[in-house]
Scaffold this motif. Structure first.
Motif, PDB file in Angstrom:
ATOM      1  N   ASP A   1      12.127  12.375  -3.635  1.00 11.34           N
ATOM      2  CA  ASP A   1      10.988  12.220  -4.533  1.00 11.34           C
ATOM      3  C   ASP A   1       9.770  11.682  -3.793  1.00 11.34           C
ATOM      4  O   ASP A   1       9.777  10.532  -3.342  1.00 11.34           O
ATOM      5  N   PRO A   2       8.703  12.490  -3.662  1.00  8.18           N
ATOM      6  CA  PRO A   2       7.494  12.040  -2.958  1.00  8.18           C
ATOM      7  C   PRO A   2       6.880  10.778  -3.558  1.00  8.18           C
ATOM      8  O   PRO A   2       6.357   9.923  -2.838  1.00  8.18           O
ATOM      9  N   GLY A   3       6.946  10.644  -4.870  1.00  7.12           N
ATOM     10  CA  GLY A   3       6.370   9.465  -5.512  1.00  7.12           C
ATOM     11  C   GLY A   3       7.037   8.179  -5.063  1.00  7.12           C
ATOM     12  O   GLY A   3       6.379   7.139  -4.907  1.00  7.12           O
ATOM     13  N   THR A   4       8.335   8.246  -4.829  1.00 10.03           N
ATOM     14  CA  THR A   4       9.078   7.048  -4.415  1.00 10.03           C
ATOM     15  C   THR A   4       8.676   6.600  -3.018  1.00 10.03           C
ATOM     16  O   THR A   4       8.445   5.410  -2.778  1.00 10.03           O
ATOM     17  N   VAL A   5       8.586   7.536  -2.080  1.00 13.97           N
ATOM     18  CA  VAL A   5       8.243   7.129  -0.709  1.00 13.97           C
ATOM     19  C   VAL A   5       6.794   6.661  -0.624  1.00 13.97           C
ATOM     20  O   VAL A   5       6.471   5.741   0.140  1.00 13.97           O
ATOM     21  N   ARG A   6       5.924   7.272  -1.412  1.00 15.46           N
ATOM     22  CA  ARG A   6       4.532   6.782  -1.427  1.00 15.46           C
ATOM     23  C   ARG A   6       4.474   5.363  -2.009  1.00 15.46           C
ATOM     24  O   ARG A   6       3.697   4.521  -1.543  1.00 15.46           O
ATOM     25  N   ARG A   7       5.306   5.098  -2.991  1.00 11.82           N
ATOM     26  CA  ARG A   7       5.355   3.754  -3.575  1.00 11.82           C
ATOM     27  C   ARG A   7       5.827   2.735  -2.539  1.00 11.82           C
ATOM     28  O   ARG A   7       5.280   1.621  -2.452  1.00 11.82           O
ATOM     29  N   ILE A   8       6.838   3.090  -1.767  1.00 11.22           N
ATOM     30  CA  ILE A   8       7.352   2.194  -0.732  1.00 11.22           C
ATOM     31  C   ILE A   8       6.256   1.855   0.273  1.00 11.22           C
ATOM     32  O   ILE A   8       6.034   0.694   0.633  1.00 11.22           O
ATOM     33  N   VAL A   9       5.544   2.875   0.727  1.00 12.52           N
ATOM     34  CA  VAL A   9       4.485   2.674   1.715  1.00 12.52           C
ATOM     35  C   VAL A   9       3.353   1.836   1.124  1.00 12.52           C
ATOM     36  O   VAL A   9       2.772   0.978   1.798  1.00 12.52           O
ATOM     37  N   ARG A  10       3.056   2.047  -0.147  1.00 11.56           N
ATOM     38  CA  ARG A  10       2.004   1.276  -0.812  1.00 11.56           C
ATOM     39  C   ARG A  10       2.420  -0.194  -0.928  1.00 11.56           C
ATOM     40  O   ARG A  10       1.616  -1.102  -0.658  1.00 11.56           O
ATOM     41  N   GLU A  11       3.672  -0.433  -1.319  1.00 10.51           N
ATOM     42  CA  GLU A  11       4.167  -1.813  -1.421  1.00 10.51           C
ATOM     43  C   GLU A  11       4.158  -2.508  -0.057  1.00 10.51           C
ATOM     44  O   GLU A  11       3.997  -3.729   0.039  1.00 10.51           O
ATOM     45  N   ALA A  12       4.356  -1.718   1.000  1.00  7.53           N
ATOM     46  CA  ALA A  12       4.393  -2.271   2.353  1.00  7.53           C
ATOM     47  C   ALA A  12       2.995  -2.531   2.910  1.00  7.53           C
ATOM     48  O   ALA A  12       2.855  -3.122   3.989  1.00  7.53           O
ATOM     49  N   ASP A  13       1.963  -2.068   2.188  1.00 10.15           N
ATOM     50  CA  ASP A  13       0.572  -2.249   2.627  1.00 10.15           C
ATOM     51  C   ASP A  13       0.305  -1.627   3.993  1.00 10.15           C
ATOM     52  O   ASP A  13      -0.444  -2.177   4.812  1.00 10.15           O
ATOM     53  N   VAL A  14       0.925  -0.493   4.261  1.00 12.34           N
ATOM     54  CA  VAL A  14       0.722   0.188   5.543  1.00 12.34           C
ATOM     55  C   VAL A  14      -0.677   0.794   5.580  1.00 12.34           C
ATOM     56  O   VAL A  14      -1.109   1.458   4.628  1.00 12.34           O
ATOM     57  N   THR A  15      -1.384   0.569   6.689  1.00 10.18           N
ATOM     58  CA  THR A  15      -2.730   1.118   6.865  1.00 10.18           C
ATOM     59  C   THR A  15      -2.811   1.891   8.175  1.00 10.18           C
ATOM     60  O   THR A  15      -1.886   1.888   8.991  1.00 10.18           O
ATOM     61  N   THR A  16      -3.961   2.512   8.373  1.00  8.77           N
ATOM     62  CA  THR A  16      -4.211   3.311   9.565  1.00  8.77           C
ATOM     63  C   THR A  16      -3.973   2.523  10.857  1.00  8.77           C
ATOM     64  O   THR A  16      -3.532   3.073  11.854  1.00  8.77           O
ATOM     65  N   ASN A  17      -4.273   1.232  10.837  1.00  9.38           N
ATOM     66  CA  ASN A  17      -4.202   0.433  12.062  1.00  9.38           C
ATOM     67  C   ASN A  17      -2.816  -0.131  12.347  1.00  9.38           C
ATOM     68  O   ASN A  17      -2.625  -0.812  13.350  1.00  9.38           O
ATOM     69  N   ASP A  18      -1.848   0.144  11.484  1.00  7.32           N
ATOM     70  CA  ASP A  18      -0.525  -0.457  11.657  1.00  7.32           C
ATOM     71  C   ASP A  18       0.353   0.308  12.632  1.00  7.32           C
ATOM     72  O   ASP A  18       0.218   1.525  12.805  1.00  7.32           O
ATOM     73  N   HIS A  19       1.274  -0.433  13.252  1.00  9.97           N
ATOM     74  CA  HIS A  19       2.355   0.149  14.045  1.00  9.97           C
ATOM     75  C   HIS A  19       3.632  -0.133  13.260  1.00  9.97           C
ATOM     76  O   HIS A  19       3.931  -1.286  12.947  1.00  9.97           O
ATOM     77  N   VAL A  20       4.338   0.911  12.917  1.00 13.64           N
ATOM     78  CA  VAL A  20       5.479   0.800  12.007  1.00 13.64           C
ATOM     79  C   VAL A  20       6.772   1.202  12.703  1.00 13.64           C
ATOM     80  O   VAL A  20       6.807   2.188  13.438  1.00 13.64           O
ATOM     81  N   MET A  21       7.835   0.430  12.461  1.00 20.02           N
ATOM     82  CA  MET A  21       9.177   0.840  12.852  1.00 20.02           C
ATOM     83  C   MET A  21       9.893   1.310  11.588  1.00 20.02           C
ATOM     84  O   MET A  21       9.841   0.641  10.560  1.00 20.02           O
ATOM     85  N   GLU A  22      10.520   2.472  11.683  1.00 22.04           N
ATOM     86  CA  GLU A  22      11.375   2.932  10.592  1.00 22.04           C
ATOM     87  C   GLU A  22      12.794   3.052  11.130  1.00 22.04           C
ATOM     88  O   GLU A  22      13.011   3.631  12.194  1.00 22.04           O
ATOM     89  N   VAL A  23      13.738   2.497  10.408  1.00 22.29           N
ATOM     90  CA  VAL A  23      15.153   2.602  10.783  1.00 22.29           C
ATOM     91  C   VAL A  23      15.829   3.565   9.812  1.00 22.29           C
ATOM     92  O   VAL A  23      15.679   3.433   8.591  1.00 22.29           O
ATOM     93  N   GLY A  24      16.550   4.541  10.348  1.00 19.41           N
ATOM     94  CA  GLY A  24      17.252   5.498   9.506  1.00 19.41           C
ATOM     95  C   GLY A  24      16.319   6.460   8.784  1.00 19.41           C
ATOM     96  O   GLY A  24      16.362   6.553   7.555  1.00 19.41           O
ATOM     97  N   PRO A  25      15.478   7.189   9.512  1.00 17.24           N
ATOM     98  CA  PRO A  25      14.520   8.099   8.866  1.00 17.24           C
ATOM     99  C   PRO A  25      15.164   9.291   8.173  1.00 17.24           C
ATOM    100  O   PRO A  25      14.543   9.922   7.320  1.00 17.24           O
ATOM    101  N   GLY A  26      16.401   9.587   8.538  1.00 19.53           N
ATOM    102  CA  GLY A  26      17.092  10.704   7.889  1.00 19.53           C
ATOM    103  C   GLY A  26      16.360  12.009   8.116  1.00 19.53           C
ATOM    104  O   GLY A  26      16.069  12.396   9.245  1.00 19.53           O
ATOM    105  N   LEU A  27      16.030  12.711   7.020  1.00 17.69           N
ATOM    106  CA  LEU A  27      15.360  14.009   7.126  1.00 17.69           C
ATOM    107  C   LEU A  27      13.841  13.886   7.112  1.00 17.69           C
ATOM    108  O   LEU A  27      13.146  14.905   7.191  1.00 17.69           O
TER     109      LEU A  27
END
Length: 309
Positions: free
Chosen positions: A39-65
């Motif tokens: 569900d695209p809405g769910t992943v966008r919600r996660i990123v919004r809650e995380a306050d990810v911005t253009t200037n961030d460096h992000v680690m993702e664990v278990g990206p799956g597909l």
């Protein structure tokens, strides 16, 4: 990284997920605790809650597909994805190239077990004053992954993770509650955690038989004198965690009984902690005070053999 601009891309829906999995010959495995978000809405919600911005460096664990990966890249952020499953790690760059080609150069994929990740073998984050972890974590290893990464990466400043609801409750639990335990206290050594939402089962393929929730964590600043870890060494932390493990290993016992082989009676008095209390009532700051009292009494810090038991 400040030159990156966010972009709205095509995020993965159920049909995309199933097609990519079929093309790559991938099926979700229980071994790796894989449940892919559709569900695209769910992943966008996660990123919004995380306050990810253009200037961030992000680690993702278990990206799956790549569902959450694309949502992170959509912000313009630069990221490194750590994936244990070789076919998935190999496929991920191709998925990004197909759905968000302009973001391909902002993604690095590391085929590795997150529990083995260190600043030496994943050096991408070594130059960062602070980076963030955003992940849909495999439920069976979520807590060890979080505590391991916090221990190894001093610059891991925050995280927003989706985990099993019960795990989320434990991570954010406060002293005195029935679910307050070892994960709650150890996480509180590093910073503050809170639950910031629940996620339904229908956004996953395959649908798990448990509910999920989001946990947001912010690390204490290095100069925060209120932090229980302030001024403490790794050896101090090891003793604090040893006390926590022992206290919750026999959580129905009093501190005096559960910690009798580690904490001399005078240390309780020195720390101002009643030995008839139970571990589940102590804050991490109180555990730290008790550890300091142990170190300052005539009794030596527990031997290496004791700590390893």
């Amino acid at each position: 990284m400040s030159n990156n601009t966010s972009t709205t891309g095509h995020l993965l829906g159920a049909a995309d997920i199933r097609r990519i999995a079929a093309e790559a010959g991938i099926s979700p495995t229980k071994k790796f605790g894989q449940n892919f978000v559709i569900d695209p809405g769910t992943v966008r919600r996660i990123v919004r809650e995380a306050d990810v911005t253009t200037n961030d460096h992000v680690m993702e664990v278990g990206p799956g597909l790549g569902s959450l990966t694309l949502a992170i890249l959509e912000t313009g952020a630069t990221m490194t994805a750590v994936e244990i499953d070789p076919p998935l790690a190999e496929r991920l760059p191709r998925t990004v190239a197909e759905f968000m080609p302009e973001a391909a150069d902002r993604l690095t994929v590391v085929n590795r077990d997150a529990l083995t990740v260190t600043p030496d073998n994943v050096p991408d984050f070594n130059g960062d004053t602070s980076f963030t972890l955003v992940a849909n974590l495999p439920y069976n290893v979520a807590t060890p992954i979080l505590l391991t990464l916090l221990e190894r990466f001093d610059s891991l400043g925050s995280f927003l993770v989706m985990v099993q609801k019960e795990v989320a409750d434990r991570l954010a639990a406060k002293p005195g509650s029935k679910i307050y335990g070892t994960p709650s206290v150890k996480l509180a050594w590093y910073g503050t955690a809170e639950r910031v939402g629940t996620i339904g089962r229908n956004v996953f393929w395959p649908a798990p038989n448990v509910d999920s929730a989001l946990v947001k964590f912010t690390r204490y600043a290095a100069d925060d004198t209120q932090a229980p870890s302030h001024g403490k060494s790794s050896a101090d932390r090891e003793l604090v965690f040893r006390l926590i493990d022992a206290a919750f290993g026999q959580r129905r016992k009093t501190l005096h009984a559960a910690l009798k082989t580690i904490v001399p009676a005078e240390a309780f008095a020195a720390a101002g902690i009643d030995p008839t209390r139970r571990g589940e009532t102590l804050t991490v700051t109180e555990f730290a005070a008790l550890a300091a009292a142990v170190q300052s009494t005539s009794h030596a810090t527990p031997t290496t053999d004791e700590v390893e038991q």
